[in-house]
Scaffold this motif. Structure first.
Motif, PDB file in Angstrom:
ATOM      1  N   HIS A   5       0.858  -1.191   0.000  1.00 21.33           N
ATOM      2  CA  HIS A   5       0.000   0.000   0.000  1.00 21.33           C
ATOM      3  C   HIS A   5       0.890   1.235   0.000  1.00 21.33           C
ATOM      4  O   HIS A   5       1.714   1.412   0.906  1.00 21.33           O
ATOM      5  N   SER A   7       1.589   5.245   0.334  1.00 23.54           N
ATOM      6  CA  SER A   7       1.028   6.388   1.036  1.00 23.54           C
ATOM      7  C   SER A   7       2.150   7.322   1.470  1.00 23.54           C
ATOM      8  O   SER A   7       3.287   7.179   1.029  1.00 23.54           O
ATOM      9  N   ALA A  42       2.916   5.825  -3.793  1.00 19.51           N
ATOM     10  CA  ALA A  42       3.464   6.555  -2.645  1.00 19.51           C
ATOM     11  C   ALA A  42       4.128   7.858  -3.091  1.00 19.51           C
ATOM     12  O   ALA A  42       3.909   8.911  -2.482  1.00 19.51           O
ATOM     13  N   LYS A  45       1.491  10.386  -4.240  1.00 18.24           N
ATOM     14  CA  LYS A  45       0.808  10.985  -3.091  1.00 18.24           C
ATOM     15  C   LYS A  45       1.730  11.960  -2.357  1.00 18.24           C
ATOM     16  O   LYS A  45       1.294  13.030  -1.937  1.00 18.24           O
TER      17      LYS A  45
END
Length: 159
Positions: A5, A7, A42, A45
């Motif tokens: 994931h 971020s 990532a 973002k």
């Protein structure tokens, strides 16, 4: 199975309620089996939020997660059904009835093609042919607490 994931923060306990509604597969917690794709998310973002770091959180889930007694929707590739599902979710029209959804990522490189289809400029068949020229990464989105509870945090990677 290992999932990633991307971020700007470490996510040890995924929260399905924090996701945005108008995304590819609806509101949920998004992961991928591709470290490369998670790193791209990532960094994207990080740049968008002007954050200090890009972080990839790494998880393990049971290999048979797609075969368990959850409501699972799995797209094998860029199909008309996938395209319509993504367009409907991005418009906020799809009602979420799945615990887990898996399929290609409709990332920024693919967005122009999807918009042409969405606007009726090109047909689904033409859009799918255009999408096949891109490297399609996968994504798994978690939409219920019971399936998200199977995500076991392993480590973080900062960039």
């Amino acid at each position: 199975m290992r999932l990633y994931h991307g971020s700007t923060v470490v996510v040890k306990r995924p929260n399905i309620q924090r996701g945005r509604k108008a995304t590819d597969f609806g509101k949920g917690f998004y992961t991928t089996t591709s470290l490369e794709q998670a790193m791209k998310w990532a960094v994207l973002k990080k740049n968008r939020e002007q954050a200090e770091r890009a972080i990839v959180s790494v998880y393990e889930v049971p290999d048979d997660i797609l075969d368990r007694s959850f409501e699972v929707l799995c797209f094998s590739g860029a199909t008309k059904e996938w395209l319509d599902f993504v367009v409907n979710n991005r418009r906020g029209k799809e009602t979420q009835k799945y615990d887990l959804v898996m399929g290609p990522v409709a990332n920024d490189q693919l967005y122009a093609t999807i918009r042409l289809y969405e606007q009726g400029v090109i047909a689904a068949d033409a859009a799918i042919e255009m999408l096949k020229t891109h490297k399609l990464f996968n994504q798994l989105s978690f939409h219920s607490k019971k399936v998200a509870s199977l995500l076991k945090f392993v480590e973080e990677m900062a960039y």
